[in-house]
Design an enzyme around this catalytic site. Structure first.
Site, PDB file in Angstrom:
ATOM      1  N   ASP A 143       0.832  -1.209   0.000  1.00  0.00           N
ATOM      2  CA  ASP A 143       0.000   0.000   0.000  1.00  0.00           C
ATOM      3  C   ASP A 143       0.866   1.260   0.000  1.00  0.00           C
ATOM      4  OD1 ASP A 143      -2.326   1.421  -0.025  1.00  0.00           O
ATOM      5  OD2 ASP A 143      -2.731   1.229   2.111  1.00  0.00           O
ATOM      6  N   ARG A 167      -0.031   7.646  -2.771  1.00  0.00           N
ATOM      7  CA  ARG A 167       0.483   8.751  -1.939  1.00  0.00           C
ATOM      8  C   ARG A 167       1.934   9.070  -2.276  1.00  0.00           C
ATOM      9  NH1 ARG A 167      -0.962   6.128   3.443  1.00  0.00           N
ATOM     10  NH2 ARG A 167      -1.466   4.423   2.018  1.00  0.00           N
ATOM     11  N   ARG A 190      -0.815   9.259 -10.094  1.00  0.00           N
ATOM     12  CA  ARG A 190      -0.812   8.028  -9.292  1.00  0.00           C
ATOM     13  C   ARG A 190      -0.164   6.862 -10.059  1.00  0.00           C
ATOM     14  NH1 ARG A 190      -4.031   7.503  -4.960  1.00  0.00           N
ATOM     15  NH2 ARG A 190      -4.510   5.340  -5.480  1.00  0.00           N
ATOM     16  N   HIS A 216       2.357   3.488  -9.059  1.00  0.00           N
ATOM     17  CA  HIS A 216       2.187   2.059  -9.347  1.00  0.00           C
ATOM     18  C   HIS A 216       3.399   1.527 -10.109  1.00  0.00           C
ATOM     19  CE1 HIS A 216      -1.691   2.182  -7.598  1.00  0.00           C
ATOM     20  NE2 HIS A 216      -2.254   2.895  -8.547  1.00  0.00           N
ATOM     21  N   LEU A 240      10.664 -20.714  -4.809  1.00  0.00           N
ATOM     22  CA  LEU A 240       9.661 -19.909  -4.098  1.00  0.00           C
ATOM     23  C   LEU A 240       8.272 -20.049  -4.724  1.00  0.00           C
ATOM     24  CD1 LEU A 240       9.196 -17.542  -1.962  1.00  0.00           C
ATOM     25  CD2 LEU A 240       9.473 -16.004  -3.924  1.00  0.00           C
ATOM     26  N   ARG A 267      -4.908  -2.380   8.875  1.00  0.00           N
ATOM     27  CA  ARG A 267      -6.085  -3.233   8.677  1.00  0.00           C
ATOM     28  C   ARG A 267      -5.769  -4.332   7.674  1.00  0.00           C
ATOM     29  NH1 ARG A 267      -8.067   2.024   7.152  1.00  0.00           N
ATOM     30  NH2 ARG A 267      -7.552   2.392   4.972  1.00  0.00           N
ATOM     31  N   SER A 303      -8.065  -5.411   5.254  1.00  0.00           N
ATOM     32  CA  SER A 303      -8.648  -5.082   3.943  1.00  0.00           C
ATOM     33  C   SER A 303      -9.074  -6.292   3.108  1.00  0.00           C
ATOM     34  CB  SER A 303      -7.690  -4.196   3.136  1.00  0.00           C
ATOM     35  OG  SER A 303      -7.478  -2.970   3.795  1.00  0.00           O
TER      36      SER A 303
HETATM   37  C1  FPP Z   1      -1.996   0.115  -3.304  1.00  0.00           C
HETATM   38  O1  FPP Z   1      -1.534   1.439  -3.295  1.00  0.00           O
HETATM   39  C2  FPP Z   1      -1.451  -0.586  -4.446  1.00  0.00           C
HETATM   40  C3  FPP Z   1      -2.194  -1.125  -5.462  1.00  0.00           C
HETATM   41  C4  FPP Z   1      -3.659  -1.080  -5.513  1.00  0.00           C
HETATM   42  C5  FPP Z   1      -1.534  -1.757  -6.611  1.00  0.00           C
HETATM   43  C6  FPP Z   1      -0.365  -2.626  -6.300  1.00  0.00           C
HETATM   44  C7  FPP Z   1       0.449  -2.736  -7.516  1.00  0.00           C
HETATM   45  C8  FPP Z   1       1.776  -2.712  -7.562  1.00  0.00           C
HETATM   46  C9  FPP Z   1       2.640  -2.688  -6.353  1.00  0.00           C
HETATM   47  C10 FPP Z   1       2.410  -2.698  -8.894  1.00  0.00           C
HETATM   48  C11 FPP Z   1       3.252  -3.859  -9.207  1.00  0.00           C
HETATM   49  C12 FPP Z   1       2.625  -5.156  -8.905  1.00  0.00           C
HETATM   50  C13 FPP Z   1       2.915  -6.328  -9.545  1.00  0.00           C
HETATM   51  C14 FPP Z   1       2.342  -7.582  -9.040  1.00  0.00           C
HETATM   52  C15 FPP Z   1       3.783  -6.358 -10.729  1.00  0.00           C
HETATM   53  P1  FPP Z   1      -2.602   2.617  -3.364  1.00  0.00           P
HETATM   54  O2  FPP Z   1      -2.806   2.996  -4.796  1.00  0.00           O
HETATM   55  O3  FPP Z   1      -3.853   2.212  -2.640  1.00  0.00           O
HETATM   56  O4  FPP Z   1      -1.851   3.744  -2.599  1.00  0.00           O
HETATM   57  P2  FPP Z   1      -2.516   4.891  -1.715  1.00  0.00           P
HETATM   58  O5  FPP Z   1      -3.108   4.220  -0.516  1.00  0.00           O
HETATM   59  O6  FPP Z   1      -1.349   5.745  -1.365  1.00  0.00           O
HETATM   60  O7  FPP Z   1      -3.518   5.593  -2.580  1.00  0.00           O
END
Ligand code: FPP
Length: 241
Positions: free
Chosen positions: A12, A16, A25, A29, A123, A186, A188
């Site tokens: 997570d 941010r 955003r 990612h 793994l 949490r 989630s």
């Molecule tokens: C949560 O951060 C993250 C996600 C919903 C996406 C997770 C994806 C990646 C880490 C990209 C790479 C993944 C793989 C498997 C190649 P958020 O967007 O909710 O962040 P925020 O809480 O700061 O808004």
């Protein structure tokens, strides 16, 4: 140091991380891919048996369409880019979640990655996409109910082990260590059944900044924990577990 057999992570804080830098955003990612690679490498190196990453929840479909589309594109690109290396390192890849909600271009690649790495002995990596703990439990209950209704299964034989075996990670040990970055504390809707006795570790670090040192801190904290599984310390000392 006692290393967890199975590590489950909620990654997570991508959004941010990007917003704090005045970036879209999407940039967060994209930056989140590097720590994914780091975690896979470190877990493999340290002899962790299974790693399960929450990439996209059932609820994440409620995000703006552009962000959902971008994430799906990112998963596709990352899979295409990384699969050779993962396969070469002996990683066994599996995806858990409601695949029928995903585009065919992605599910075809997912199935191909699974088939290609099925016999790998390294793994055990599971990536949760369109996954929800309630979806998982409900699906298991429905499949078992169907088998009972068809006369293939005696309802009285359904114990915790049988029920757990029906879940998406039914053939893996429950996670020993759960890590969530980004500051929120949490679960989630992640692996609700499987996390019953998992040690929880929360970090304020935003996912794109999560690195090997931070993973090591989580492992060190885990090694210090006394896992009692409902017993007392004295019972554990007497070797009851
Ligand atoms: C949560 O951060 C993250 C996600 C919903 C996406 C997770 C994806 C990646 C880490 C990209 C790479 C993944 C793989 C498997 C190649 P958020 O967007 O909710 O962040 P925020 O809480 O700061 O808004």
């Amino acid at each position: 140091m006692r290393v967890p057999r199975h590590v489950a992570i909620i990654m997570d804080g991508n959004g941010r991380w990007a917003e704090r830098r005045g970036l879209p955003r999407a940039a967060g990612h994209r930056a989140g891919v590097k720590p994914v690679r780091t975690c896979i490498e470190e877990c493999a190196r340290q002899g962790v048996e299974a790693l399960t990453l929450f990439a996209f929840s059932s609820e994440n479909f409620r995000r703006p369409l552009t962000e959902v589309g971008l994430l799906m594109q990112l998963f596709l690109e990352a899979l295409d880019r990384e699969i050779d290396e993962l396969a070469g390192k002996g990683v066994q890849v599996r995806f858990i979640g409601a695949r029928e909600l995903l585009a065919a271009a992605l599910t075809e690649r997912m199935a191909a990655a699974e088939a290609r790495t099925r016999d790998n002995a390294g793994l055990k990596l599971a990536i949760a996409v369109a996954y929800g703990g309630r979806w998982d439990i409900l699906g298991a209950a429905q499949r078992l109910a169907r088998a009972v209704a068809a006369g293939e299964l005696d309802w009285a034989s359904v114990d915790e082990a049988r029920f757990g075996a029906e879940l998406a990670l039914g053939d893996r040990p429950d996670p020993d260590l759960f890590i969530r970055t980004g500051g929120d504390q949490r679960i989630s809707n992640y692996l609700l059944w499987n996390l019953a006795y998992t040690e929880l570790w929360f970090s304020d670090t935003l996912w794109p900044e999560f690195d090997a040192a931070e993973l090591e801190r989580a492992f060190a904290a885990f090694a210090e924990r006394e896992r009692r599984f409902g017993l007392t310390s004295a019972q554990l000392g007497a070797g009851a577990c």
